[in-house]
Design a protein around this motif. Structure first.
Motif, PDB file in Angstrom:
ATOM      1  N   GLY A   1     -13.086 -27.582  22.245  1.00 56.95           N
ATOM      2  CA  GLY A   1     -11.957 -27.680  23.165  1.00 56.95           C
ATOM      3  C   GLY A   1     -10.895 -28.688  22.777  1.00 56.95           C
ATOM      4  N   LEU A   2     -11.008 -29.253  21.595  1.00 52.12           N
ATOM      5  CA  LEU A   2      -9.949 -30.147  21.106  1.00 52.12           C
ATOM      6  C   LEU A   2      -8.918 -29.321  20.356  1.00 52.12           C
ATOM      7  CD1 LEU A   2     -12.011 -33.158  19.678  1.00 52.12           C
ATOM      8  CD2 LEU A   2     -10.707 -33.107  21.794  1.00 52.12           C
ATOM      9  N   SER A   3      -7.678 -29.786  20.329  1.00 45.58           N
ATOM     10  CA  SER A   3      -6.643 -29.072  19.584  1.00 45.58           C
ATOM     11  C   SER A   3      -6.867 -29.261  18.088  1.00 45.58           C
ATOM     12  CB  SER A   3      -5.254 -29.588  19.966  1.00 45.58           C
ATOM     13  OG  SER A   3      -5.062 -30.893  19.468  1.00 45.58           O
ATOM     14  N   VAL A   4      -6.283 -28.369  17.295  1.00 41.58           N
ATOM     15  CA  VAL A   4      -6.392 -28.470  15.838  1.00 41.58           C
ATOM     16  C   VAL A   4      -5.827 -29.801  15.359  1.00 41.58           C
ATOM     17  CG1 VAL A   4      -5.598 -27.456  13.656  1.00 41.58           C
ATOM     18  CG2 VAL A   4      -6.356 -25.960  15.522  1.00 41.58           C
ATOM     19  N   GLU A   5      -4.736 -30.248  15.976  1.00 41.79           N
ATOM     20  CA  GLU A   5      -4.115 -31.520  15.584  1.00 41.79           C
ATOM     21  C   GLU A   5      -5.061 -32.690  15.833  1.00 41.79           C
ATOM     22  OE1 GLU A   5      -2.519 -29.306  17.713  1.00 41.79           O
ATOM     23  OE2 GLU A   5      -1.317 -28.425  16.104  1.00 41.79           O
ATOM     24  N   GLU A   6      -5.725 -32.661  16.997  1.00 41.55           N
ATOM     25  CA  GLU A   6      -6.673 -33.742  17.315  1.00 41.55           C
ATOM     26  C   GLU A   6      -7.833 -33.762  16.318  1.00 41.55           C
ATOM     27  OE1 GLU A   6      -6.624 -34.359  22.087  1.00 41.55           O
ATOM     28  OE2 GLU A   6      -7.205 -32.356  21.397  1.00 41.55           O
ATOM     29  N   ILE A   7      -8.277 -32.581  15.942  1.00 40.81           N
ATOM     30  CA  ILE A   7      -9.398 -32.485  14.989  1.00 40.81           C
ATOM     31  C   ILE A   7      -8.961 -32.994  13.625  1.00 40.81           C
ATOM     32  CG2 ILE A   7     -10.912 -30.868  13.781  1.00 40.81           C
ATOM     33  CD1 ILE A   7     -10.895 -29.203  16.410  1.00 40.81           C
ATOM     34  N   LYS A   8      -7.768 -32.645  13.203  1.00 43.21           N
ATOM     35  CA  LYS A   8      -7.280 -33.097  11.891  1.00 43.21           C
ATOM     36  C   LYS A   8      -7.166 -34.622  11.843  1.00 43.21           C
ATOM     37  CE  LYS A   8      -5.023 -28.872  10.449  1.00 43.21           C
ATOM     38  NZ  LYS A   8      -3.778 -28.188  10.072  1.00 43.21           N
ATOM     39  N   LYS A   9      -6.878 -35.258  12.975  1.00 40.49           N
ATOM     40  CA  LYS A   9      -6.813 -36.718  13.017  1.00 40.49           C
ATOM     41  C   LYS A   9      -8.182 -37.339  12.782  1.00 40.49           C
ATOM     42  CE  LYS A   9      -2.938 -37.045  16.254  1.00 40.49           C
ATOM     43  NZ  LYS A   9      -2.537 -37.436  17.608  1.00 40.49           N
ATOM     44  N   LEU A  10      -9.235 -36.586  13.097  1.00 39.45           N
ATOM     45  CA  LEU A  10     -10.594 -37.109  12.936  1.00 39.45           C
ATOM     46  C   LEU A  10     -11.125 -36.952  11.519  1.00 39.45           C
ATOM     47  CD1 LEU A  10     -12.169 -35.760  16.247  1.00 39.45           C
ATOM     48  CD2 LEU A  10     -11.431 -38.096  15.759  1.00 39.45           C
ATOM     49  N   GLN A  11     -10.435 -36.159  10.688  1.00 36.96           N
ATOM     50  CA  GLN A  11     -10.897 -35.930   9.311  1.00 36.96           C
ATOM     51  C   GLN A  11     -10.743 -37.164   8.459  1.00 36.96           C
ATOM     52  OE1 GLN A  11      -8.617 -32.304   8.459  1.00 36.96           O
ATOM     53  NE2 GLN A  11     -10.566 -31.231   8.286  1.00 36.96           N
TER      54      GLN A  11
ATOM     55  N   VAL B   1     -19.331 -35.039  17.914  1.00 35.62           N
ATOM     56  CA  VAL B   1     -19.773 -33.679  17.586  1.00 35.62           C
ATOM     57  C   VAL B   1     -18.785 -33.034  16.618  1.00 35.62           C
ATOM     58  CG1 VAL B   1     -20.114 -31.366  18.559  1.00 35.62           C
ATOM     59  CG2 VAL B   1     -21.082 -33.358  19.718  1.00 35.62           C
ATOM     60  N   THR B   2     -17.499 -33.249  16.856  1.00 31.53           N
ATOM     61  CA  THR B   2     -16.466 -32.692  15.978  1.00 31.53           C
ATOM     62  C   THR B   2     -16.600 -33.237  14.563  1.00 31.53           C
ATOM     63  OG1 THR B   2     -14.966 -32.440  17.851  1.00 31.53           O
ATOM     64  CG2 THR B   2     -13.970 -32.451  15.661  1.00 31.53           C
ATOM     65  N   ARG B   3     -16.828 -34.545  14.436  1.00 37.08           N
ATOM     66  CA  ARG B   3     -17.003 -35.135  13.104  1.00 37.08           C
ATOM     67  C   ARG B   3     -18.222 -34.531  12.406  1.00 37.08           C
ATOM     68  NH1 ARG B   3     -16.063 -39.920  16.076  1.00 37.08           N
ATOM     69  NH2 ARG B   3     -13.907 -40.563  15.893  1.00 37.08           N
TER      70      ARG B   3
ATOM     71  N   ILE C   1     -14.002 -25.020  15.093  1.00 35.27           N
ATOM     72  CA  ILE C   1     -14.369 -26.256  15.798  1.00 35.27           C
ATOM     73  C   ILE C   1     -13.512 -26.417  17.049  1.00 35.27           C
ATOM     74  CG2 ILE C   1     -14.424 -28.778  15.649  1.00 35.27           C
ATOM     75  CD1 ILE C   1     -14.991 -28.434  12.626  1.00 35.27           C
ATOM     76  N   SER C   2     -12.223 -26.134  16.913  1.00 33.61           N
ATOM     77  CA  SER C   2     -11.307 -26.254  18.046  1.00 33.61           C
ATOM     78  C   SER C   2     -11.760 -25.375  19.205  1.00 33.61           C
ATOM     79  CB  SER C   2      -9.892 -25.863  17.614  1.00 33.61           C
ATOM     80  OG  SER C   2      -9.021 -25.881  18.708  1.00 33.61           O
ATOM     81  N   LYS C   3     -12.148 -24.150  18.906  1.00 33.85           N
ATOM     82  CA  LYS C   3     -12.622 -23.236  19.946  1.00 33.85           C
ATOM     83  C   LYS C   3     -13.941 -23.713  20.548  1.00 33.85           C
ATOM     84  CE  LYS C   3     -10.335 -19.189  18.044  1.00 33.85           C
ATOM     85  NZ  LYS C   3     -10.515 -17.920  17.339  1.00 33.85           N
ATOM     86  N   ALA C   4     -14.795 -24.290  19.713  1.00 30.97           N
ATOM     87  CA  ALA C   4     -16.122 -24.697  20.171  1.00 30.97           C
ATOM     88  C   ALA C   4     -16.084 -25.938  21.061  1.00 30.97           C
ATOM     89  CB  ALA C   4     -17.034 -24.948  18.972  1.00 30.97           C
TER      90      ALA C   4
ATOM     91  N   SER D   1     -18.243 -32.436   8.960  1.00 26.84           N
ATOM     92  CA  SER D   1     -19.081 -32.809   7.803  1.00 26.84           C
ATOM     93  C   SER D   1     -19.943 -31.643   7.331  1.00 26.84           C
ATOM     94  CB  SER D   1     -19.972 -34.010   8.149  1.00 26.84           C
ATOM     95  OG  SER D   1     -20.991 -33.630   9.048  1.00 26.84           O
ATOM     96  N   LEU D   2     -20.182 -30.679   8.206  1.00 22.63           N
ATOM     97  CA  LEU D   2     -20.931 -29.478   7.827  1.00 22.63           C
ATOM     98  C   LEU D   2     -20.032 -28.429   7.172  1.00 22.63           C
ATOM     99  CD1 LEU D   2     -23.179 -29.088  10.990  1.00 22.63           C
ATOM    100  CD2 LEU D   2     -23.901 -29.824   8.711  1.00 22.63           C
ATOM    101  N   GLY D   3     -18.732 -28.726   7.113  1.00 20.16           N
ATOM    102  CA  GLY D   3     -17.786 -27.825   6.452  1.00 20.16           C
ATOM    103  C   GLY D   3     -17.302 -26.676   7.315  1.00 20.16           C
ATOM    104  N   LEU D   4     -17.450 -26.785   8.622  1.00 20.30           N
ATOM    105  CA  LEU D   4     -16.992 -25.714   9.501  1.00 20.30           C
ATOM    106  C   LEU D   4     -15.470 -25.691   9.569  1.00 20.30           C
ATOM    107  CD1 LEU D   4     -19.550 -26.044  12.429  1.00 20.30           C
ATOM    108  CD2 LEU D   4     -19.563 -24.395  10.557  1.00 20.30           C
ATOM    109  N   ASP D   5     -14.929 -24.512   9.806  1.00 23.64           N
ATOM    110  CA  ASP D   5     -13.489 -24.301   9.896  1.00 23.64           C
ATOM    111  C   ASP D   5     -12.907 -25.031  11.109  1.00 23.64           C
ATOM    112  OD1 ASP D   5     -10.995 -22.837   9.173  1.00 23.64           O
ATOM    113  OD2 ASP D   5     -11.342 -21.917  11.146  1.00 23.64           O
TER     114      ASP D   5
END
Length: 85
Positions: free
Chosen positions: A75-85, A56-58, A70-73, A62-66
């Motif tokens: 529940g993953l940390s910003v760092e975890e999300i950046k690893k998925l980019q 879901v995060t990916r 995404i982190s708030k939506a 891909s939709l260009g969300l901030d």
């Protein structure tokens, strides 16, 4: 398979002790297998939830969300999300 009561009562004291130990060992083994089966199932469910959250995060990325949104939506940390980019 447990012995019928009539057969068990015909065993000597030593045979009964050996039989009881054998039966206890079988039940202990069964209990351990059931425990790990349940633990494995729970672990698999948690891994599946995490993979779904990452998917879901990916999609959100891909939709260009901030990333903060995404982190708030999800529940993953910003760092975890950046690893998925």
């Amino acid at each position: 398979m447990p012995l019928p009561i009539a057969e068990y009562s015909n065993l000597s004291k030593g045979e009964k002790e050996m039989y009881d130990v054998s039966l206890k060992r079988k039940w202990d083994e069964y209990a351990v297998k059931q425990y790990w089966k349940k633990e494995g199932l729970q672990e698999g469910i948690q891994e599946g939830k995490l993979e779904n959250m990452k998917s879901v995060t990916r999609n959100m990325l891909s939709l260009g969300l901030d990333v903060e949104l995404i982190s708030k939506a999800v529940g993953l940390s910003v760092e975890e999300i950046k690893k998925l980019q």
